[in-house]
Design a protein around this motif. Structure first.
Motif, PDB file in Angstrom:
ATOM      1  N   ASP A  34       0.836  -1.199   0.000  1.00  0.00           N
ATOM      2  CA  ASP A  34       0.000   0.000   0.000  1.00  0.00           C
ATOM      3  C   ASP A  34       0.874   1.254   0.000  1.00  0.00           C
ATOM      4  N   GLY A  35       0.448   2.246  -0.759  1.00  0.00           N
ATOM      5  CA  GLY A  35       1.187   3.507  -0.831  1.00  0.00           C
ATOM      6  C   GLY A  35       2.284   3.523  -1.861  1.00  0.00           C
ATOM      7  N   ASP A  36       2.499   2.401  -2.562  1.00  0.00           N
ATOM      8  CA  ASP A  36       3.520   2.320  -3.608  1.00  0.00           C
ATOM      9  C   ASP A  36       2.863   2.162  -4.975  1.00  0.00           C
ATOM     10  N   VAL A  37       3.456   2.778  -5.981  1.00  0.00           N
ATOM     11  CA  VAL A  37       3.070   2.483  -7.360  1.00  0.00           C
ATOM     12  C   VAL A  37       3.618   1.094  -7.685  1.00  0.00           C
ATOM     13  N   ALA A  38       2.750   0.176  -8.063  1.00  0.00           N
ATOM     14  CA  ALA A  38       3.175  -1.212  -8.300  1.00  0.00           C
ATOM     15  C   ALA A  38       4.258  -1.249  -9.376  1.00  0.00           C
ATOM     16  N   PRO A  39       5.406  -1.860  -9.096  1.00  0.00           N
ATOM     17  CA  PRO A  39       6.496  -1.868 -10.078  1.00  0.00           C
ATOM     18  C   PRO A  39       6.194  -2.784 -11.262  1.00  0.00           C
ATOM     19  N   LEU A  40       6.721  -2.380 -12.420  1.00  0.00           N
ATOM     20  CA  LEU A  40       6.637  -3.194 -13.624  1.00  0.00           C
ATOM     21  C   LEU A  40       8.011  -3.779 -13.922  1.00  0.00           C
ATOM     22  N   GLU A  41       8.018  -4.913 -14.590  1.00  0.00           N
ATOM     23  CA  GLU A  41       9.280  -5.516 -15.004  1.00  0.00           C
ATOM     24  C   GLU A  41       9.198  -5.931 -16.463  1.00  0.00           C
ATOM     25  N   ARG A  42      10.357  -5.947 -17.128  1.00  0.00           N
ATOM     26  CA  ARG A  42      10.390  -6.393 -18.511  1.00  0.00           C
ATOM     27  C   ARG A  42      10.235  -7.901 -18.543  1.00  0.00           C
ATOM     28  N   ALA A  43       9.158  -8.361 -19.182  1.00  0.00           N
ATOM     29  CA  ALA A  43       8.853  -9.789 -19.209  1.00  0.00           C
ATOM     30  C   ALA A  43       9.284 -10.450 -20.511  1.00  0.00           C
ATOM     31  N   VAL A  44       9.375  -9.669 -21.594  1.00  0.00           N
ATOM     32  CA  VAL A  44       9.711 -10.219 -22.910  1.00  0.00           C
ATOM     33  C   VAL A  44      10.626  -9.246 -23.636  1.00  0.00           C
ATOM     34  N   GLN A  45      11.638  -9.785 -24.279  1.00  0.00           N
ATOM     35  CA  GLN A  45      12.456  -9.039 -25.238  1.00  0.00           C
ATOM     36  C   GLN A  45      12.656  -9.952 -26.439  1.00  0.00           C
ATOM     37  N   HIS A  46      12.138  -9.529 -27.580  1.00  0.00           N
ATOM     38  CA  HIS A  46      12.190 -10.388 -28.763  1.00  0.00           C
ATOM     39  C   HIS A  46      12.379  -9.542 -30.007  1.00  0.00           C
ATOM     40  N   SER A  47      13.450  -9.808 -30.764  1.00  0.00           N
ATOM     41  CA  SER A  47      13.739  -9.064 -31.984  1.00  0.00           C
ATOM     42  C   SER A  47      13.525  -9.943 -33.209  1.00  0.00           C
ATOM     43  N   THR A  48      12.759  -9.432 -34.150  1.00  0.00           N
ATOM     44  CA  THR A  48      12.560 -10.095 -35.431  1.00  0.00           C
ATOM     45  C   THR A  48      12.768  -9.037 -36.512  1.00  0.00           C
ATOM     46  N   THR A  49      12.261  -9.266 -37.729  1.00  0.00           N
ATOM     47  CA  THR A  49      12.371  -8.262 -38.781  1.00  0.00           C
ATOM     48  C   THR A  49      10.983  -7.833 -39.232  1.00  0.00           C
ATOM     49  N   VAL A  50      10.903  -6.656 -39.804  1.00  0.00           N
ATOM     50  CA  VAL A  50       9.627  -6.144 -40.290  1.00  0.00           C
ATOM     51  C   VAL A  50       9.086  -7.030 -41.403  1.00  0.00           C
ATOM     52  N   TYR A  51       9.968  -7.684 -42.157  1.00  0.00           N
ATOM     53  CA  TYR A  51       9.519  -8.547 -43.243  1.00  0.00           C
ATOM     54  C   TYR A  51       8.847  -9.808 -42.713  1.00  0.00           C
ATOM     55  N   LYS A  52       9.403 -10.368 -41.656  1.00  0.00           N
ATOM     56  CA  LYS A  52       8.765 -11.540 -41.035  1.00  0.00           C
ATOM     57  C   LYS A  52       7.438 -11.148 -40.399  1.00  0.00           C
ATOM     58  N   LEU A  53       7.384  -9.958 -39.811  1.00  0.00           N
ATOM     59  CA  LEU A  53       6.145  -9.490 -39.204  1.00  0.00           C
ATOM     60  C   LEU A  53       5.071  -9.283 -40.272  1.00  0.00           C
ATOM     61  N   GLN A  54       5.440  -8.669 -41.377  1.00  0.00           N
ATOM     62  CA  GLN A  54       4.476  -8.445 -42.463  1.00  0.00           C
ATOM     63  C   GLN A  54       4.002  -9.773 -43.048  1.00  0.00           C
ATOM     64  N   GLU A  55       4.919 -10.684 -43.246  1.00  0.00           N
ATOM     65  CA  GLU A  55       4.561 -11.991 -43.790  1.00  0.00           C
ATOM     66  C   GLU A  55       3.578 -12.716 -42.885  1.00  0.00           C
ATOM     67  N   ALA A  56       3.847 -12.692 -41.583  1.00  0.00           N
ATOM     68  CA  ALA A  56       2.955 -13.368 -40.639  1.00  0.00           C
ATOM     69  C   ALA A  56       1.595 -12.681 -40.565  1.00  0.00           C
ATOM     70  N   PHE A  57       1.586 -11.343 -40.622  1.00  0.00           N
ATOM     71  CA  PHE A  57       0.337 -10.581 -40.563  1.00  0.00           C
ATOM     72  C   PHE A  57      -0.535 -10.841 -41.787  1.00  0.00           C
ATOM     73  N   ASN A  58       0.093 -10.971 -42.947  1.00  0.00           N
ATOM     74  CA  ASN A  58      -0.652 -11.174 -44.185  1.00  0.00           C
ATOM     75  C   ASN A  58      -1.177 -12.597 -44.340  1.00  0.00           C
ATOM     76  N   ASN A  59      -0.504 -13.549 -43.711  1.00  0.00           N
ATOM     77  CA  ASN A  59      -0.912 -14.950 -43.841  1.00  0.00           C
ATOM     78  C   ASN A  59      -1.960 -15.306 -42.788  1.00  0.00           C
ATOM     79  N   VAL A  60      -3.116 -14.679 -42.904  1.00  0.00           N
ATOM     80  CA  VAL A  60      -4.177 -14.925 -41.940  1.00  0.00           C
ATOM     81  C   VAL A  60      -4.809 -16.280 -42.189  1.00  0.00           C
ATOM     82  N   GLN A  61      -5.347 -16.860 -41.139  1.00  0.00           N
ATOM     83  CA  GLN A  61      -6.086 -18.111 -41.281  1.00  0.00           C
ATOM     84  C   GLN A  61      -7.548 -17.776 -41.553  1.00  0.00           C
ATOM     85  N   LEU A  62      -8.002 -18.091 -42.754  1.00  0.00           N
ATOM     86  CA  LEU A  62      -9.364 -17.751 -43.149  1.00  0.00           C
ATOM     87  C   LEU A  62     -10.374 -18.765 -42.620  1.00  0.00           C
TER      88      LEU A  62
END
Length: 303
Positions: free
Chosen positions: A258-286
């Motif tokens: 009580d009286g504290d701002v609840a701390p946050l922590e970094r839970a994920v760090q993941h680097s990919t490329t914009v091309y892989k992101l675009q490819e995955a975004f475009n390949n939707v499951q219909l």
């Protein structure tokens, strides 16, 4: 949909300490140490003050971007350390060159709201512009620009209404159920398209050698990953101009204080490329074929 307010004016809704009560009475944001900037849609009730929402069936989710700037903009420090290495201090953009030359050491120039101002870049047509939330630029001891990265910070918009829950917390510090929900469809409509577009744009910048960083609550990151079909669709790559680096933050797992701002922590760090992101975004499951036809037939009573 339904949920409760998890944090208001920086503190847990069930925090009945004097500092939490005083922050609510003064409409004060302890992250910025100033009046809350988030306005309600209705006038006359003061700032909203809602930092995070607790859906009835899941963990709390941060809905105010400023909540991610706790611990003196720790998320920007994390990005700078990953991109440029630990050491250089963060300095408002406009004063970075004289500070670096005065101290004789590199600094990170910060451009963004309440720092050096957001940088506006013209569109190809010459009108309007696009923005990223933050630009972090490494300036060497001679005052020269060496490289930079861009940072997008996203939380999640709310749906429904939490006005009754806010009123109860301000009046009696009582947590009550509301109709508030989270607008996950924005991941499809806004967040992912922007990441792809801005990532491609930054890849053409000769001094943007580490690409784009995306900072979000872990729940938002999880929804992005779900939308693209799983993290296996975004293979890990070393930092490069075409990088998109995800940094996801969550509440530190500890007993609440009580009286504290609840701390946050970094839970994920993941680097990919914009091309892989675009490819995955475009390949939707219909869905299956003729789903609209079947729905119409059912609505007509002909199914």
């Amino acid at each position: 949909m339904s949920g409760t307010i998890h944090e208001i004016f920086g503190y847990r809704a069930d925090d009945k300490s004097e500092v939490a009560r005083r922050a609510a009475e003064q409409y004060r944001c302890p992250i910025l140490d100033s009046r809350c900037e988030k306005q309600l849609h209705t006038t006359g009730d003061g700032p909203a003050g809602v930092c995070s929402i607790k859906p009835m069936t899941s963990s709390p989710v941060v809905c105010c971007p400023i909540r991610l700037y706790a611990d003196e903009y720790r998320v920007l420090r994390d990005v700078a350390d990953i991109a440029f290495g630990p050491g250089p201090k963060l300095v408002p953009g406009g004063s970075a060159v004289p500070v670096a030359m005065r101290d004789g050491r590199p600094v990170v120039a910060v451009f963004g709201k309440r720092w050096g101002g957001e940088l506006r870049v013209p569109k190809k047509s010459g009108t309007g512009g696009y923005w990223v939330d933050w630009v972090l630029a490494l300036v060497n001891e001679r005052g020269d620009l060496e490289e930079f990265v861009a940072v997008e910070v996203q939380t999640i918009d709310t749906t429904g209404n939490y006005k009754n829950g806010r009123r109860a917390l301000l009046d009696t510090r009582e947590v009550v159920k509301t109709t508030v929900g989270l607008n996950w469809e924005n991941v499809n409509k806004r967040i992912l398209p922007q990441l792809v577009y801005k990532g491609q744009l930054l890849q053409r910048e000769s001094l943007c050698r580490k690409g784009l960083f995306f900072v979000a609550p872990r729940a938002v990151y999880n929804e992005v990953i779900k939308r693209v079909g799983g993290v296996e669709k975004l293979p890990t790559y070393a930092l490069q101009p075409a990088s998109v680096t995800f940094l996801a933050y969550d509440y530190l797992q500890r007993e609440p204080v009580d009286g504290d701002v609840a701390p946050l922590e970094r839970a994920v760090q993941h680097s990919t490329t914009v091309y892989k992101l675009q490819e995955a975004f475009n390949n939707v499951q219909l869905t299956d074929a003729d789903v609209y036809t079947h729905a119409i037939l059912d609505g007509l009573g002909l199914a």
